[in-house]
Design a protein around this motif. Structure first.
Motif, PDB file in Angstrom:
ATOM      1  N   ALA A  31      -2.348 -11.731   4.802  1.00 33.10           N
ATOM      2  CA  ALA A  31      -2.785 -12.149   6.294  1.00 33.10           C
ATOM      3  C   ALA A  31      -1.080 -12.691   6.886  1.00 33.10           C
ATOM      4  O   ALA A  31      -1.046 -11.945   8.044  1.00 33.10           O
ATOM      5  N   GLU A  32      -0.714 -13.223   6.335  1.00 31.63           N
ATOM      6  CA  GLU A  32       0.296 -13.810   6.741  1.00 31.63           C
ATOM      7  C   GLU A  32       1.602 -12.773   6.664  1.00 31.63           C
ATOM      8  O   GLU A  32       2.694 -12.764   7.480  1.00 31.63           O
ATOM      9  N   ALA A  33       1.955 -11.220   5.883  1.00 31.97           N
ATOM     10  CA  ALA A  33       2.395 -11.759   5.147  1.00 31.97           C
ATOM     11  C   ALA A  33       2.456  -9.917   6.010  1.00 31.97           C
ATOM     12  O   ALA A  33       3.591  -9.905   6.170  1.00 31.97           O
ATOM     13  N   LYS A  34       1.197  -9.664   6.072  1.00 28.26           N
ATOM     14  CA  LYS A  34       1.214  -8.697   7.523  1.00 28.26           C
ATOM     15  C   LYS A  34       1.451  -8.946   8.628  1.00 28.26           C
ATOM     16  O   LYS A  34       2.286  -7.940   9.412  1.00 28.26           O
ATOM     17  N   ALA A  39       5.115  -7.293  12.709  1.00 28.55           N
ATOM     18  CA  ALA A  39       6.118  -7.810  13.385  1.00 28.55           C
ATOM     19  C   ALA A  39       7.758  -7.540  12.749  1.00 28.55           C
ATOM     20  O   ALA A  39       8.714  -7.534  13.596  1.00 28.55           O
ATOM     21  N   LYS A  40       7.898  -6.310  11.748  1.00 28.09           N
ATOM     22  CA  LYS A  40       9.342  -5.991  11.509  1.00 28.09           C
ATOM     23  C   LYS A  40      10.301  -6.965  11.684  1.00 28.09           C
ATOM     24  O   LYS A  40      11.079  -7.209  11.452  1.00 28.09           O
ATOM     25  N   SER A  41       9.946  -8.674  11.151  1.00 27.96           N
ATOM     26  CA  SER A  41      10.766  -9.559  11.213  1.00 27.96           C
ATOM     27  C   SER A  41      11.008 -10.082  10.060  1.00 27.96           C
ATOM     28  O   SER A  41      11.990 -10.827   9.474  1.00 27.96           O
ATOM     29  N   VAL A  42      10.729  -9.272   8.778  1.00 25.33           N
ATOM     30  CA  VAL A  42      11.488  -9.354   7.018  1.00 25.33           C
ATOM     31  C   VAL A  42      11.495  -8.048   6.116  1.00 25.33           C
ATOM     32  O   VAL A  42      11.053  -7.224   7.182  1.00 25.33           O
ATOM     33  N   VAL A  43      12.519  -8.407   5.779  1.00 27.37           N
ATOM     34  CA  VAL A  43      12.943  -7.395   4.487  1.00 27.37           C
ATOM     35  C   VAL A  43      11.671  -7.805   3.568  1.00 27.37           C
ATOM     36  O   VAL A  43      11.970  -8.989   2.936  1.00 27.37           O
ATOM     37  N   VAL A  44      11.576  -6.631   2.913  1.00 27.74           N
ATOM     38  CA  VAL A  44       9.633  -6.213   1.718  1.00 27.74           C
ATOM     39  C   VAL A  44      10.477  -5.640   0.678  1.00 27.74           C
ATOM     40  O   VAL A  44      11.513  -4.694   0.887  1.00 27.74           O
ATOM     41  N   TYR A  53       6.742   0.233  -8.576  1.00 23.49           N
ATOM     42  CA  TYR A  53       7.141   1.309  -7.354  1.00 23.49           C
ATOM     43  C   TYR A  53       6.362   2.829  -7.408  1.00 23.49           C
ATOM     44  O   TYR A  53       6.189   2.381  -5.825  1.00 23.49           O
ATOM     45  N   ALA A  54       6.922   3.272  -7.948  1.00 28.48           N
ATOM     46  CA  ALA A  54       6.860   4.844  -7.966  1.00 28.48           C
ATOM     47  C   ALA A  54       4.773   5.348  -7.270  1.00 28.48           C
ATOM     48  O   ALA A  54       4.917   5.874  -6.974  1.00 28.48           O
ATOM     49  N   GLY A  55       4.674   4.023  -7.665  1.00 29.64           N
ATOM     50  CA  GLY A  55       3.108   4.663  -7.000  1.00 29.64           C
ATOM     51  C   GLY A  55       2.712   3.799  -5.935  1.00 29.64           C
ATOM     52  O   GLY A  55       3.363   3.921  -4.740  1.00 29.64           O
ATOM     53  N   GLU A  56       1.367   2.640  -4.890  1.00 27.41           N
ATOM     54  CA  GLU A  56       1.803   2.155  -4.067  1.00 27.41           C
ATOM     55  C   GLU A  56       2.867   0.988  -3.958  1.00 27.41           C
ATOM     56  O   GLU A  56       2.704  -0.050  -4.653  1.00 27.41           O
ATOM     57  N   ILE A  57       3.278   1.286  -2.619  1.00 32.71           N
ATOM     58  CA  ILE A  57       3.536  -0.423  -2.305  1.00 32.71           C
ATOM     59  C   ILE A  57       3.384  -0.016  -0.655  1.00 32.71           C
ATOM     60  O   ILE A  57       2.848   0.397  -0.057  1.00 32.71           O
ATOM     61  N   ILE A  58       3.906  -1.527  -0.122  1.00 31.30           N
ATOM     62  CA  ILE A  58       3.792  -1.940   1.124  1.00 31.30           C
ATOM     63  C   ILE A  58       5.275  -1.178   2.025  1.00 31.30           C
ATOM     64  O   ILE A  58       5.410  -1.525   1.448  1.00 31.30           O
ATOM     65  N   PRO A  59       4.061  -1.025   3.181  1.00 30.31           N
ATOM     66  CA  PRO A  59       5.368   0.604   4.179  1.00 30.31           C
ATOM     67  C   PRO A  59       6.655   0.157   4.343  1.00 30.31           C
ATOM     68  O   PRO A  59       6.550  -1.276   4.597  1.00 30.31           O
ATOM     69  N   GLY A  60       7.931   0.762   3.570  1.00 29.76           N
ATOM     70  CA  GLY A  60       9.348  -0.001   3.982  1.00 29.76           C
ATOM     71  C   GLY A  60       9.361  -0.715   3.042  1.00 29.76           C
ATOM     72  O   GLY A  60      10.557  -1.502   3.332  1.00 29.76           O
ATOM     73  N   ALA A  61       9.232  -0.810   2.055  1.00 31.07           N
ATOM     74  CA  ALA A  61       9.694  -2.209   0.928  1.00 31.07           C
ATOM     75  C   ALA A  61      10.511  -1.062   0.122  1.00 31.07           C
ATOM     76  O   ALA A  61       9.946  -0.249  -0.205  1.00 31.07           O
ATOM     77  N   ILE A  62      11.601  -2.129  -0.395  1.00 32.03           N
ATOM     78  CA  ILE A  62      12.393  -1.520  -0.304  1.00 32.03           C
ATOM     79  C   ILE A  62      12.521  -2.162  -2.332  1.00 32.03           C
ATOM     80  O   ILE A  62      11.636  -3.149  -3.267  1.00 32.03           O
ATOM     81  N   SER A  63      12.913  -1.631  -3.277  1.00 37.83           N
ATOM     82  CA  SER A  63      12.750  -1.636  -4.947  1.00 37.83           C
ATOM     83  C   SER A  63      14.398  -2.581  -5.155  1.00 37.83           C
ATOM     84  O   SER A  63      14.880  -1.757  -5.878  1.00 37.83           O
ATOM     85  N   ILE A  64      13.562  -4.047  -5.750  1.00 41.91           N
ATOM     86  CA  ILE A  64      14.556  -4.071  -6.109  1.00 41.91           C
ATOM     87  C   ILE A  64      14.164  -5.254  -7.687  1.00 41.91           C
ATOM     88  O   ILE A  64      13.089  -6.052  -7.584  1.00 41.91           O
ATOM     89  N   ALA A 118      -3.380  -8.666  -3.717  1.00 43.35           N
ATOM     90  CA  ALA A 118      -4.016  -9.390  -2.615  1.00 43.35           C
ATOM     91  C   ALA A 118      -4.087  -8.630  -1.605  1.00 43.35           C
ATOM     92  O   ALA A 118      -4.958  -8.558   0.188  1.00 43.35           O
ATOM     93  N   TRP A 119      -2.738  -7.532  -1.421  1.00 39.81           N
ATOM     94  CA  TRP A 119      -2.597  -6.818  -0.028  1.00 39.81           C
ATOM     95  C   TRP A 119      -2.979  -5.661   0.036  1.00 39.81           C
ATOM     96  O   TRP A 119      -4.672  -5.640   0.925  1.00 39.81           O
ATOM     97  N   ARG A 120      -3.959  -5.144  -1.091  1.00 38.88           N
ATOM     98  CA  ARG A 120      -4.749  -3.862  -1.271  1.00 38.88           C
ATOM     99  C   ARG A 120      -6.469  -4.324  -1.208  1.00 38.88           C
ATOM    100  O   ARG A 120      -7.333  -3.814  -0.404  1.00 38.88           O
TER     101      ARG A 120
END
Length: 131
Positions: A31-34, A39-44, A53-64, A118-120
């Motif tokens: 919930a805090e992460a959401k 708010a677009k206040s964090v780099v995901v 990563y090729a499966g499901e990701i949190i929207p906007g997440a970058i892969s490292i 947990a997100w899912r």
């Protein structure tokens, strides 16, 4: 027969490393992460392997991937005071990655407790990652 050597510390396990790291980093709920993502206040940053990563990701997440974090983070996030949310599948790699980012001087690092699982479970949106 193995004989313990004076001054030699017993080997760590993955679980003990995660437990130690968990004491040093701030883990937040889905919930805090959401709220931060909305708010677009964090780099995901998704620290899972590329096939994950090729499966499901949190929207906007970058892969490292965790194994490349130290090498790739400076080019992806130059501001060491930027808020960064890291996640993996369940939280272990995320905790270790958050600890690494702190060691590298990043000051506002958060781990998603329970990872994308947990997100899912909270029914938050996901998107398709890229290969």
């Amino acid at each position: 027969l193995l004989v313990p050597l004076a001054g030699v510390v017993a080997a760590e396990t993955a679980e003990s490393l995660v437990a130690k790291a968990a004491k040093e980093v701030k883990s937040i709920s889905a919930a805090e992460a959401k709220r931060m993502v909305d708010a677009k206040s964090v780099v995901v940053i998704d620290v899972r392997e590329p096939d994950e990563y090729a499966g499901e990701i949190i929207p906007g997440a970058i892969s490292i991937p965790r194994g490349m974090l130290e090498f790739n983070i400076p080019a992806k996030v130059r501001d060491r005071n930027a808020a960064i949310l890291v996640y993996c599948l369940k939280g272990g790699r995320g905790v270790l990655s958050a600890q690494t980012l702190q060691v590298l001087g990043y000051t506002k690092v958060y781990n998603l407790n329970g990872g994308i699982t947990a997100w899912r479970a909270a029914s938050y949106p996901v998107e398709k990652g890229k290969k």
